[in-house]
Design a protein around this motif. Structure first.
Motif, short mmCIF file in Angstrom:
data_model
loop_
_atom_site.label_atom_id
_atom_site.label_comp_id
_atom_site.label_asym_id
_atom_site.label_seq_id
_atom_site.Cartn_x
_atom_site.Cartn_y
_atom_site.Cartn_z
N ASP A 151 11.37 18.72 -12.96
CA ASP A 151 11.46 18.10 -11.64
C ASP A 151 10.19 17.32 -11.33
O ASP A 151 10.24 16.18 -10.83
CB ASP A 151 11.68 19.16 -10.56
CG ASP A 151 13.07 19.79 -10.63
OD1 ASP A 151 13.93 19.22 -11.33
OD2 ASP A 151 13.28 20.83 -10.00
N GLU A 152 9.05 17.93 -11.59
CA GLU A 152 7.77 17.25 -11.33
C GLU A 152 7.61 16.02 -12.21
O GLU A 152 7.12 14.99 -11.76
CB GLU A 152 6.61 18.23 -11.56
CG GLU A 152 6.49 19.32 -10.51
CD GLU A 152 6.23 18.75 -9.13
OE1 GLU A 152 5.37 17.86 -8.99
OE2 GLU A 152 6.93 19.16 -8.18
N HIS A 153 8.02 16.14 -13.45
CA HIS A 153 7.88 15.01 -14.38
C HIS A 153 8.76 13.84 -13.95
O HIS A 153 8.32 12.68 -14.00
CB HIS A 153 8.25 15.46 -15.79
CG HIS A 153 8.00 14.42 -16.84
ND1 HIS A 153 6.72 14.01 -17.19
CD2 HIS A 153 8.85 13.70 -17.61
CE1 HIS A 153 6.80 13.07 -18.12
NE2 HIS A 153 8.08 12.87 -18.40
N ARG A 154 9.97 14.13 -13.52
CA ARG A 154 10.85 13.04 -13.09
C ARG A 154 10.33 12.35 -11.84
O ARG A 154 10.55 11.15 -11.65
CB ARG A 154 12.26 13.58 -12.87
CG ARG A 154 13.01 13.81 -14.19
CD ARG A 154 14.38 14.39 -13.98
NE ARG A 154 15.11 14.45 -15.24
CZ ARG A 154 15.98 15.40 -15.57
NH1 ARG A 154 16.22 16.38 -14.71
NH2 ARG A 154 16.59 15.39 -16.72
N LYS A 155 9.67 13.10 -10.98
CA LYS A 155 9.05 12.46 -9.81
C LYS A 155 8.01 11.44 -10.25
O LYS A 155 7.92 10.34 -9.69
CB LYS A 155 8.40 13.52 -8.92
CG LYS A 155 9.38 14.40 -8.15
CD LYS A 155 8.64 15.45 -7.33
CE LYS A 155 9.63 16.37 -6.63
NZ LYS A 155 8.91 17.45 -5.87
N LYS A 156 7.22 11.80 -11.26
CA LYS A 156 6.21 10.87 -11.77
C LYS A 156 6.85 9.66 -12.45
O LYS A 156 6.34 8.55 -12.37
CB LYS A 156 5.29 11.58 -12.76
CG LYS A 156 4.48 12.71 -12.14
CD LYS A 156 3.67 13.46 -13.19
CE LYS A 156 2.91 14.62 -12.59
NZ LYS A 156 2.18 15.41 -13.62
N HIS B 61 7.37 4.27 -12.50
CA HIS B 61 7.49 3.23 -13.53
C HIS B 61 8.83 2.52 -13.35
O HIS B 61 9.87 3.17 -13.29
CB HIS B 61 7.41 3.87 -14.92
CG HIS B 61 7.29 2.88 -16.03
ND1 HIS B 61 8.38 2.17 -16.50
CD2 HIS B 61 6.22 2.47 -16.76
CE1 HIS B 61 7.99 1.38 -17.49
NE2 HIS B 61 6.68 1.54 -17.66
N PRO B 62 8.86 1.19 -13.25
CA PRO B 62 10.11 0.47 -12.92
C PRO B 62 11.29 0.79 -13.83
O PRO B 62 12.38 1.08 -13.35
CB PRO B 62 9.70 -1.01 -13.05
CG PRO B 62 8.22 -1.01 -12.79
CD PRO B 62 7.70 0.27 -13.35
N LEU B 63 11.08 0.76 -15.15
CA LEU B 63 12.19 1.02 -16.06
C LEU B 63 12.61 2.48 -16.04
O LEU B 63 13.81 2.81 -16.05
CB LEU B 63 11.80 0.62 -17.49
CG LEU B 63 11.76 -0.88 -17.78
CD1 LEU B 63 11.24 -1.14 -19.19
CD2 LEU B 63 13.15 -1.50 -17.62
N LEU B 64 11.63 3.36 -15.97
CA LEU B 64 11.96 4.79 -15.89
C LEU B 64 12.65 5.11 -14.58
O LEU B 64 13.52 5.99 -14.52
CB LEU B 64 10.69 5.63 -16.03
CG LEU B 64 10.00 5.57 -17.41
CD1 LEU B 64 8.67 6.30 -17.37
CD2 LEU B 64 10.90 6.15 -18.49
N ARG B 65 12.28 4.39 -13.54
CA ARG B 65 12.95 4.60 -12.25
C ARG B 65 14.42 4.24 -12.36
O ARG B 65 15.28 4.92 -11.79
CB ARG B 65 12.27 3.78 -11.15
CG ARG B 65 12.87 4.03 -9.77
CD ARG B 65 12.04 3.45 -8.66
NE ARG B 65 11.88 2.01 -8.77
CZ ARG B 65 10.74 1.40 -9.04
NH1 ARG B 65 9.63 2.12 -9.25
NH2 ARG B 65 10.65 0.08 -9.13
N GLN B 66 14.74 3.16 -13.09
CA GLN B 66 16.15 2.81 -13.29
C GLN B 66 16.91 3.97 -13.96
O GLN B 66 18.04 4.29 -13.58
CB GLN B 66 16.27 1.56 -14.16
CG GLN B 66 15.86 0.26 -13.47
CD GLN B 66 16.14 -0.95 -14.35
OE1 GLN B 66 17.18 -1.04 -15.00
NE2 GLN B 66 15.19 -1.87 -14.39
N LEU B 67 16.25 4.58 -14.93
CA LEU B 67 16.88 5.69 -15.65
C LEU B 67 17.14 6.86 -14.71
O LEU B 67 18.23 7.45 -14.70
CB LEU B 67 15.96 6.13 -16.80
CG LEU B 67 16.55 7.09 -17.82
CD1 LEU B 67 17.58 6.39 -18.69
CD2 LEU B 67 15.44 7.68 -18.69
#
Length: 1384
Positions: free
Chosen positions: A977-982, A986-992
């Protein structure tokens, strides 16, 4: 064997003759090495030098002690278990030898802690009790002393988790007390044994037996006992005398901490350190040498630190040093540090401390499981982490997984108290997640274990009320409270700690009956007084009272409680005026948070309702046995609803002495009386009684009564003993919250919102909200926080509305007398008109801040509510969403932007558009994202970016989660959960992450979706704001890439639109054998007249040929909006139209289409007709299927091949499916929405019926329901044409959540679906299909990678009405849902 036995470190020297002198030397070295804290070195001596004599009892006992004193229960069991079992088989009589009795007792403790097995302890306790029952302490040998010592520990461990058989006093009389004992208290024999050992100068044994003796001595007597032993030790000549003195001083210092005498505790600690230093000198160690005992002193000194942050720092540092040293107290120190971190978070509001608490809990779990193997501590310590999980709700599912995983990993674990606790916690967690079926099943299991968990009565002569609260720091100023320092009964938590919500009435009544019988027996209550409290009539004698009260338990306990003690349930009127109008569906949250659902009370209804407040009776309670504490409850108004400063509770004033109010008053006075030995338990019972009373009063819409009980709870808490007050601190926040909700309910239901001179009520609600919010935030009870914040936001909306009305009235040239009065009151409330423009933005800012946090809380809980995919996951998340009503959060937020605004700013338009995306079909988007594979092209871009390492960390962490046992996933998931918040930074990771979490579509996401498309795309939303002290508002929103959204408020007659829809689109009421109303040209004309305004702004907001993605809302769902006219032609003629349940759904649908393109998945075209070959009137559809399949070189499924089973097999491998068949829609059960196939293997009509009625819970073999489609896995990016009657119909729930065949198909992998809104003629479907595929094939020219399905649908529909003069029935039913681009 050495000649001087006094130089030995071991305490079983009488057994040293059983081994040779060399082994004695090694054994002594191992014992000494263990004493100085070197566990691993001591173990190595046993392994390397004593292996050949390991089965000799004295060696085996000392190795067992090594494991036992270091809490290595797993190793202890592994050592003794096979040897005891072998002895049972080979020579069972040897188990009666004292050595093996001792080993069996040691093993029973290890089995208890490390296996969760109670049987060895139960068996050995009885054996030992019988063996030592009559042995005088003067005859105790070394082995007898050791056995008595371990017997007491085994008793404690067994009693903690299980029920004992027989008379408890028999257990307590080992060792046998002497006739000279000054008292006959339980465990008196321990003191007698210690004094006898002193007399015999057996100092090591006396010192060993002293600790269990002291722990079973009443707190107030412990110093006396310790000082007596210290005096005895002055005559000791043992080389370890100073270590013994240090040990006694340390135990005495701990006792002084428990009685809050910190000054004495510090003095004792100084003396303890001096003795320890001297011992080090005595045995030739450095004065300040690091020995295990020094760590224990440091751990005690943590109690002297008042500052929580400093205490936490020191505790963590100590735990780290213990870990490095290998100290056995590392577990308890980590537990203390974790509790202190959680308490620090509560006091400071800094959530980083709560994260630290969970990190310490994770470390503690690894230590308990991997190092000590203490499964009981493992589950008990996890309980604390689950408490945090329950408060946040976000991690509740993780905690349930841990519990299931623990039981799966340790299937033979069966400690009753632990099992009852785990199942109860599971029930509570599942109840939190609104999984009622699972919660009930867990509660049933908890009850099974509860029957054998036993009682803590007599376990320990320590008053739990005097223990320094976890993480509470020094309490030198808090006086010691010895009221309950006795061994008569359990602590105040007994029976309550794991009480499931529905069990509360049973527990409250059971406790009250218990206390009543005690008081009658003691002469504190008369039988008549008890009969009055429980409303018992007739002649009842003291000797029959027990049976009379027990019969009450046969009744429904909730109904009994309401009848006996809730005014109004039995016809009593304890309010002012008539019956209150029920409002706003109250629900409870936490201990008592009642949320009023404003959607269930329309302001118009509140205006016209005959809502009055009933009069409070002022007659004094005429009961001789109970005197009211203070005067009558006051009506809830701004002046009187304040936090009470006075102590004690206030009675309700009854109409007669035997009314519910009179009985209520009697209970208040009775249970508040300080009865020695049960004061705290009675006050806990009273707290639960009042809490339950206010809940039931609220359920019965007795708002004043509920408020009154909350006020009494707050008053009572102020006067509670320290430990009980500390324990219930967090309970006060829900009580403030409940007061706020009940005042709000009165405010709404009584029509008082129409008045401007009652503003004080809103201010009082706001004050209560502030108090609850502060507390919820400190304790991280985020669901309670969100609920009360939403109420405060509603209050803000009313304030905002009043400010707007004030501003408008002042601007009016003429006003009525009433309006003048409103202006006058408003000036008094808000100041001059010049202040209004200052207040409005502040109120909006505060409200939006609250609502943003609420949405974040509820969105996260919805994501974590269930991890299952498919329909089960959707339904569980939907149930939680229904209870949380987060859709109202979004509506209130939009109202903050809309209300009082003449023209929308750019900021407002963007905010309203973003909020609209949050509102719609969020759960379907989330459900799709949780299981779908990501497009390879996106992954490739991520792996080529600077976010590649974060992506790989996520993949690696997910692999660990997948490979881990269920129990071991809790903290891994927290890290994920914490890692996904970080990753969201990042724009591309946010899309994921947005794909996975079904995140609402943003303007940036829209840019990503449409940047590569040739056509201009406009997203069109409608949003309906229900009436909230107004007539409601219908908004139309549009946006295209690179531009700010537009917002138009539509002037429409909502009732007229709903009426037209009901008369024309309710297919179930269409006349049989003739065309329905919708087929007429008149219907098309009235449709445009009544509903035309719904799309009129599109004339200026969009351009011809733009792709319009239409997202209707509320009453517009299922209406053919594309058939409304703009500039004389239907919208679909002007623009290709696509429907979508939520624009956020475009992201997963587009992602599926992109996945198909990236993987070049073949089309595998399939064409199916479910029409029977004998249906002559439906031949057009059958012929169309054959022709299209031939033209497009697809697979034809018709007649015998058009079975359900065959379709399912073919559907899994096809990306282009065209179906023309029957379909059935039932709005009452959208999951039964189904398409039909020819029933195969059914000989006659009766068999068909039988087939349809079979398959319990499963559709017949000629029906494919939406329920089954959710379980399918179609090819990602598939397109389906479902030319079937009402195939596109959906059921709409709150938050525009949809259910039906189309949502099911989109969930299962389809990127787009074409179907119909109502029953359609077979020939019409065939004509559309022909035209659709002509355009489809035309677009599939050489080199084409994509087909625009929206244009193919446009062409197909226009073919049905080329002159634009046909009725809607003929052409307007066909709609496209999903993403319009199809990869070919």
């Amino acid at each position: 064997m050495a000649s001087n036995t006094h130089s030995y470190h071991g305490m079983l020297t009488s057994l040293y003759h059983t081994i040779d002198p060399e082994h004695v030397d090694h054994l002594e070295k191992a014992i000494w090495t263990s004493k100085v804290g070197k566990y691993d070195d001591a173990l190595a001596i046993f392994v390397n030098f004593l292996g050949s004599v390991l089965d000799v009892p004295v060696v085996l006992i000392e190795l067992s002690y090594l494991h036992y004193h270091n809490f290595r229960y797993k190793d202890l069991c592994n050592l003794l278990e096979p040897r005891i079992e072998r002895l049972k088989q080979d020579d069972p009589t040897r188990l009666d030898d004292p050595e093996w009795r001792l080993l069996a007792l040691i093993y029973s403790v290890g089995a208890n802690r490390g296996r969760g097995w109670m049987e060895p302890g139960l068996h050995e306790l009885q054996r030992t009790q019988q063996w030592l029952a009559k042995l005088p302490v003067s005859q105790y040998t070394e082995l007898h002393v050791q056995i008595a010592w371990r017997y007491v520990i085994a008793y404690l461990m067994t009693r903690l988790f299980s029920e004992l058989e027989g008379n408890l006093d028999d257990y307590h009389n080992v060792p046998l007390p002497t006739e000279l004992s000054p008292t006959t208290a339980p465990w008196q024999g321990l003191g007698d044994l210690r004094r006898e050992l002193v007399k015999q100068c057996r100092w090591k044994e006396a010192s060993a037996i002293f600790k269990p003796e002291l722990n079973r001595t009443p707190l107030k007597e412990r110093r006396i006992v310790a000082e007596a032993f210290l005096q005895d030790l002055q005559g000791c000549q043992d080389p370890n005398k100073n270590l013994m003195l240090a040990s006694v001083l340390l135990q005495m210092a701990k006792a002084m901490v428990e009685v809050h005498d910190l000054a004495s505790a510090k003095d004792d600690t100084i003396l303890c350190i001096e003795s320890l230093d001297q011992w080090c000198v005595d045995i030739d160690l450095e004065k300040n040498a690091t020995v295990p005992f020094r760590f224990e002193i440091e751990q005690l000194q943590l109690s002297f630190i008042a500052g929580h942050e400093e205490r936490l720092r020191r505790a963590v540092n100590l735990a780290d040093r213990m870990s490095k040293f290998g100290h056995s107290n590392e577990s308890s120190c980590l537990d203390l540090a974790a509790q202190t971190a959680n308490k620090t978070a509560e006091l400071t509001g800094n959530l980083e401390y709560r994260k630290q608490s969970l990190q310490l809990r994770e470390r503690l779990e690894r230590y308990n499981e991997d190092v000590t193997g203490d499964l009981c501590d493992l589950s008990a310590h996890a309980y604390e982490a689950f408490t945090i999980a329950q408060q946040t709700h976000v991690d509740a599912r993780k905690a349930v997984e841990w519990i299931d995983g623990f039981m799966a990993k340790y299937p033979t674990f069966r400690a009753p108290r632990i099992m009852e606790s785990l199942y109860t916690r599971k029930a509570v967690l599942l109840h939190t997640l609104k999984d009622m079926e699972g919660a009930e099943a867990a509660a049933v299991e908890a009850l099974k274990w509860d029957a054998s968990k036993g009682s803590w009565k007599g376990v320990n002569l320590m008053n739990r009320s005097n223990v320094v609260a976890p993480g509470d720091g020094a309490l030198g100023q808090a006086p010691y409270d010895s009221e309950d320092d006795n061994d008569d009964d359990e602590g105040f938590l007994e029976g309550w700690a794991n009480t499931y919500a529905d069990e509360t009435p049973t527990m409250v009544i059971s406790k009250m009956i218990e206390f009543a019988l005690q008081d009658v027996a003691a002469g504190r209550l008369q039988v008549a007084e008890v009969c009055m409290i429980f409303d018992i009539h007739g002649d009842v004698e003291a000797h029959t009272l027990d049976k009379t009260l027990m019969r009450l338990k046969d009744e429904d306990q909730k109904e009994l409680f309401e009848r006996l003690w809730v005014p109004g349930k039995a016809g009593e009127a304890d309010k002012k005026g008539g019956e209150e109008t029920k409002s706003a569906g109250a629900t409870t949250e936490g201990a008592a948070t009642e949320e009023v659902n404003p959607e269930e009370v329309k302001p118009e209804e509140a205006k016209t309702g005959d809502a009055k407040t009933e009069e409070v009776e002022t007659e004094e309670a005429k009961t001789e046995e109970v005197k009211p504490v203070v005067s009558n409850i006051e009506e809830a108004n701004p002046e009187n609803l304040k936090t009470p400063e006075e102590k004690g509770t206030q009675p309700l004033h009854p109409t007669d002495p035997r009314s519910p109010s009179a009985r209520y008053n009697s209970i208040l006075a009775w249970l508040q009386k300080p009865i020695r030995g049960s004061r705290d338990r009675r006050q806990m019972c009273l707290l639960r009684f009042l809490d339950l009373h206010k809940e039931m009063a609220a359920e019965l819409v007795l708002r004043d009564v509920a408020i009154h009980s909350c006020e009494n709870l707050l008053r009572l808490q102020d006067s509670l003993p320290r430990m009980l007050k500390e324990f219930t601190t967090a309970w006060s926040y829900p009580w403030h919250s409940a007061i706020a909700w009940n005042i709000w309910a009165k405010f709404i239901s009584g029509g008082q919102w129409t008045l401007f001179d009652n503003f004080g009520l809103l201010l009082d609600i706001d004050k209560r909200c502030d108090q609850a919010i502060e507390g919820y935030r400190k304790t991280n009870q985020i669901t309670g926080l969100a609920n009360i914040q939403r109420l405060q936001a509603q209050v803000g909306l009313l304030c905002l509305r009043r400010l707007v009305i004030y501003k408008r009235l002042v601007a009016q040239k003429e006003r009525t007398p009433f309006e003048d009065r409103v202006v006058e009151i408003s000036q008094a409330q808000f100041g001059g008109i010049e202040n209004v423009d200052i207040h409005i933005p502040l109120v909006k800012e505060q409200g939006l801040k609250l609502l943003t946090e609420i949405d974040e809380i509820f969105s996260s809980t919805e994501r974590e509510a269930c991890w299952e995919d498919g329909l089960e996951g959707i339904q569980k998340r939907t149930e939680l969403s229904r209870m949380q009503r987060n859709d109202t959060t979004t509506r209130y937020a939009i109202r903050h932007w809309v209300d009082g605004v003449e023209e929308f700013s750019e900021e407002a338009r963007t905010a309203i558009w973003n909020l609209t995306q949050k509102y719609k079909a969020r759960l379907l988007s989330l459900a799709i994202g949780l299981y779908r594979s990501n497009p390879p092209s996106l992954i490739q871009r991520i792996q080529s970016s600077d976010g590649a390492h974060m992506y790989q960390e996520m993949v690696d962490l997910q692999t660990k989660i997948d490979e881990a046992l269920l129990k071991d996933r809790f903290y891994l998931r927290l890290r994920m959960d914490e890692h996904r918040k970080k990753m969201k930074d990042h724009p591309l990771l946010r899309q994921l992450i947005e794909l996975r979490e079904g995140t609402p579509l943003s303007l940036d996401s829209l840019e990503n979706l449409t940047s590569q498309l040739e056509d201009d795309v406009v997203l069109v939303d409608w949003f309906y704001l229900d009436p909230f002290f107004d007539r409601g508002k219908l908004l139309l929103l549009t946006v295209r890439k690179g531009q700010t959204p537009t917002v138009d408020e539509l002037a429409v007659d909502v009732h007229a639109i709903e009426q037209w829809k009901k008369e024309h689109l309710t297919a179930s009421e269409w006349p049989k054998g003739m065309d329905p109303k919708i087929g007429s040209k008149l219907a098309r004309k009235t449709f445009n007249e009544i509903c035309g305004a719904v799309i009129q702004p599109l004339a200026k907001r969009t351009n011809p040929d733009d792709i319009l993605v239409l997202c209707p809302t509320d009453f517009l769902n299922g209406m053919p909006l594309h058939a409304l006219d703009i500039d004389g032609e239907a919208l679909l003629w002007r623009n290709p139209c696509v429907y979508v349940h939520s624009h956020s759904l475009l992201r997963p649908c587009a992602s599926a289409a992109q996945y198909a393109s990236d993987t070049a998945t073949p089309l595998n075209r399939k064409f199916l007709s479910g029409i029977d070959k004998d249906a002559v009137l439906l031949a057009a559809g059958r012929d169309s299927i054959v022709d299209l399949s031939t033209q497009l070189q697809g697979t034809t499924l018709i007649d015998e091949s058009a079975t359900k089973a065959n379709f399912l097999d073919n559907a899994k491998e096809s990306r282009l499916l065209h179906i023309q068949t029957h379909c059935s829609w039932d709005s009452s059960n959208p999951l039964d929405h189904h398409i039909e196939f020819a029933a195969q293997g059914v000989a006659d009509a009766k068999s068909v019926v039988k087939s349809m009625l079979s398959h319990s819970g499963e559709s017949p073999d000629h029906k494919l329901t939406a329920r089954e489609v959710f379980a399918l896995r179609l090819q990602q990016g598939a397109h389906l044409n479902v030319i079937a009657c009402s195939g596109a119909m959906t059921d709409l729930k709150a938050g525009d959540e949809v259910m039906g065949l189309v949502p099911a198909l989109l969930y299962s992998g389809a990127s787009s679906v074409v179907s119909t809104l109502w029953p359609t003629h077979d020939a019409v479907g065939a004509s559309f299909s022909r035209a659709f595929f002509e355009n489809f094939v035309e677009q599939c020219g050489e080199g084409a990678r994509w087909v625009n399905v929206a244009r193919a649908v446009q062409e197909g529909v226009m073919e049905l009405d080329p002159d634009q003069n046909a009725g809607l029935l003929t052409w307007a039913s066909v709609v496209l849902n999903g993403y319009w681009m199809f990869a070919v």
